[in-house]
Enzyme design. Structure first.
Site, PDB file in Angstrom:
ATOM      1  N   ARG A  67      -0.938  -9.084   0.179  1.00  9.07           N
ATOM      2  CA  ARG A  67      -1.125  -9.448  -1.222  1.00  9.07           C
ATOM      3  C   ARG A  67      -1.813 -10.803  -1.367  1.00  9.07           C
ATOM      4  O   ARG A  67      -2.595 -11.016  -2.299  1.00  9.07           O
ATOM      5  CB  ARG A  67       0.232  -9.454  -1.936  1.00  9.07           C
ATOM      6  CG  ARG A  67       0.760  -8.024  -2.167  1.00  9.07           C
ATOM      7  CD  ARG A  67       2.251  -7.997  -2.304  1.00  9.07           C
ATOM      8  NE  ARG A  67       2.788  -6.710  -2.709  1.00  9.07           N
ATOM      9  CZ  ARG A  67       3.026  -5.676  -1.887  1.00  9.07           C
ATOM     10  NH1 ARG A  67       2.731  -5.774  -0.600  1.00  9.07           N
ATOM     11  NH2 ARG A  67       3.535  -4.552  -2.347  1.00  9.07           N
ATOM     12  N   GLY A 127      -1.108   1.760   5.127  1.00 11.12           N
ATOM     13  CA  GLY A 127      -0.899   2.396   3.827  1.00 11.12           C
ATOM     14  C   GLY A 127      -0.950   1.392   2.688  1.00 11.12           C
ATOM     15  O   GLY A 127      -1.447   1.693   1.597  1.00 11.12           O
ATOM     16  N   ASP A 172      12.120   0.276   5.425  1.00  8.42           N
ATOM     17  CA  ASP A 172      11.460   0.101   6.727  1.00  8.42           C
ATOM     18  C   ASP A 172      12.457  -0.207   7.846  1.00  8.42           C
ATOM     19  O   ASP A 172      12.101  -0.182   9.026  1.00  8.42           O
ATOM     20  CB  ASP A 172      10.411  -1.019   6.640  1.00  8.42           C
ATOM     21  CG  ASP A 172       9.250  -0.628   5.732  1.00  8.42           C
ATOM     22  OD1 ASP A 172       9.015   0.583   5.538  1.00  8.42           O
ATOM     23  OD2 ASP A 172       8.577  -1.532   5.208  1.00  8.42           O
ATOM     24  N   LYS A 194       5.986   8.317   5.995  1.00  8.08           N
ATOM     25  CA  LYS A 194       5.577   6.993   6.509  1.00  8.08           C
ATOM     26  C   LYS A 194       4.551   7.206   7.635  1.00  8.08           C
ATOM     27  O   LYS A 194       3.956   8.269   7.728  1.00  8.08           O
ATOM     28  CB  LYS A 194       6.806   6.227   6.994  1.00  8.08           C
ATOM     29  CG  LYS A 194       7.744   5.824   5.865  1.00  8.08           C
ATOM     30  CD  LYS A 194       7.100   4.820   4.936  1.00  8.08           C
ATOM     31  CE  LYS A 194       8.010   4.439   3.785  1.00  8.08           C
ATOM     32  NZ  LYS A 194       7.309   3.628   2.787  1.00  8.08           N
TER      33      LYS A 194
END
Ligand code: S3P
Length: 429
Positions: A25, A93, A315, A342
């Site tokens: 990000r 992803g 996760d 995933k």
């Protein structure tokens, strides 16, 4: 190939590389902002380097000052140019889904693809709402699978009810919403990680958080800022779990991110009877960070893991399943069907490999049931090219009678360069 033996108890103080979600990000918002953003503690893992490569291909100036310090110079969204070739996200992803939200609002054509795992992962969850916002998107299987082609343009805000609690979906639409006319509202069934919301605020945008969703007004401009990336709690989870697999051990991780949308793992450790201490909480650009020590002591107990807790530790479920093989009683993981889409189908791949070591694992549509404790036998298992699977299986080796050799571990560098070193320290005592 990694070979793991049962070590003597260890007591280690470690640091982990930067948070993967925050690193992606920071590059993306830095690229969209005006001015130079300095990113410290960047994760130099393959996934985040894929993000850097894609933005460089669109003309953004990104200087890698050291392995973990980047300078990203943005000129607002207008500064991004049509890429001259296909954008390749590798195994990431997060890169793909967040990037689609950005590309949808930019006035050019682009094509995005990735490795074999990426090309199997569901993209309809972001493509459909982006089309409703006015983007022209096509791809394999009606746009549900990569490669995906985007002709971006002027978007309009929408209200979207996501059927899954996914930060990638939410973040994709928040980024698209930043370019759209009017407001964009995203609601989800449970709260997913909120790094995008926090970082947009740090870059000067306004994002409103509601009980079950978020709201952003289009047309806001981002201003460059300095980002310090916390250590990745999802990487630290492997180290803490390792301490719990070897009774009498303890691991302290410094400067680890403690965003409450990510700390489900610590709640479950406590639920299982581990001792968890959290100290020195400070903030890095709106993200809480601290030092966390985890140790075993008495035996661990099985736990029930489901509901709103799942997005807070999605996760970490592979390594929790490994830990559950050493806990007394039954561990039930439910509401975790997302594990099936995933990097691999983590329910089937993990259960299959753990059974090879003698674990008692049953799979269900949305999770696993694990009976413990069992003495794991050694043997050969495969990481299936999935970073978290490879690390979870390595941790299993710490509690097995004979050595465990894990093949296909190259993917570990996707999220945790340095994991092998940490494991070696544990085995050295
Ligand atoms: C991520 C969100 C999660 C997580 C992934 C990183 C992110 O995926 O599993 O590793 O950075 O937004 P979903 O949004 O698909 O749940």
């Amino acid at each position: 190939m990694l070979i793991v033996n049962r070590p003597r108890p260890f007591d280690l103080v470690l640091a982990v590389p930067g948070d993967k979600s925050v690193s992606h990000r920071a590059v993306m918002l830095g690229a969209l902002a005006e001015g130079t953003s300095e990113i410290e503690g960047f994760l130099p893992g393959d996934d985040c380097l894929s993000t850097v490569r894609c933005f460089r291909q669109m003309g953004v100036e990104i200087e890698q000052v050291t392995e973990t310090v980047l300078k990203v110079t943005g000129q607002g969204p207008e500064g991004l140019r049509e890429p001259g070739d296909v954008l390749d996200v590798g195994n990431s992803g997060t890169t793909l889904r967040l990037l689609l939200g950005i590309l949808a609002g930019l006035p050019f054509f682009s094509t995005v693809t990735g490795d074999a795992s990426i090309r199997r992962r569901p993209m309809g969850r972001v493509v459909e709402p982006l089309r409703k916002m006015g983007a022209f998107i096509d791809g394999r299987n009606g746009g549900r699978l990569a490669p995906i082609a985007v002709r971006g343009g002027q978007l309009r805000g929408i209200e979207h009810e996501s059927p899954v609690a996914s930060a990638q979906v939410k973040s994709c639409l928040l980024l698209a919403g930043l370019f759209a006319d009017g407001e964009t509202v995203i609601r989800e069934p449970a709260r997913s990680r909120d790094h995008t919301e926090r970082m947009l605020t740090a870059f000067g945008a306004e994002v409103e958080t509601e009980e079950r969703g978020v709201r952003i007004r289009g047309g806001q401009r981002l201003q460059a800022t300095k980002v310090t990336v916390p250590g990745d709690i999802s990487s630290a989870a492997f180290l803490w779990a390792a301490a719990l697999m070897v009774p009498g051990s303890r691991v302290t991780v410094k400067n680890v991110g403690l965003n409450p949308t990510r700390t489900g793992i610590l709640d479950v450790f406590r639920l299982m009877g581990a001792e968890v201490t959290v100290e020195e909480i400070k903030e890095y650009g709106g993200e809480p960070v601290g030092t966390v020590t985890v140790s075993g002591g008495r035996g661990l107990a099985g736990a029930e893991i489901g509901g709103g807790l799942i997005p807070r530790l999605i996760d970490e479920l592979p390594v929790l399943a490994v830990l559950a093989t050493q806990a007394e009683g039954t561990t039930v993981i439910r509401d975790a069907e997302e594990l099936r889409v995933k990097e691999t189908d983590r329910i089937e791949t993990l259960a299959g490999e753990l059974r090879k070591l003698g674990a008692r694992v049953e799979t269900t549509a949305d999770g696993m049931i694990i009976e413990g404790p069992v003495t794991l036998r050694g043997g050969s298992v495969s990481g299936h090219g999935d970073h978290r699977l490879a690390m979870a299986l390595s941790v299993a080796g710490l509690a097995s009678r004979d050595p465990v050799s894990v093949s296909r571990t190259e993917a570990i560098r996707v999220s945790y360069p340095g994991f092998e070193q940490a494991l070696a320290w544990m085995m050295d005592g």
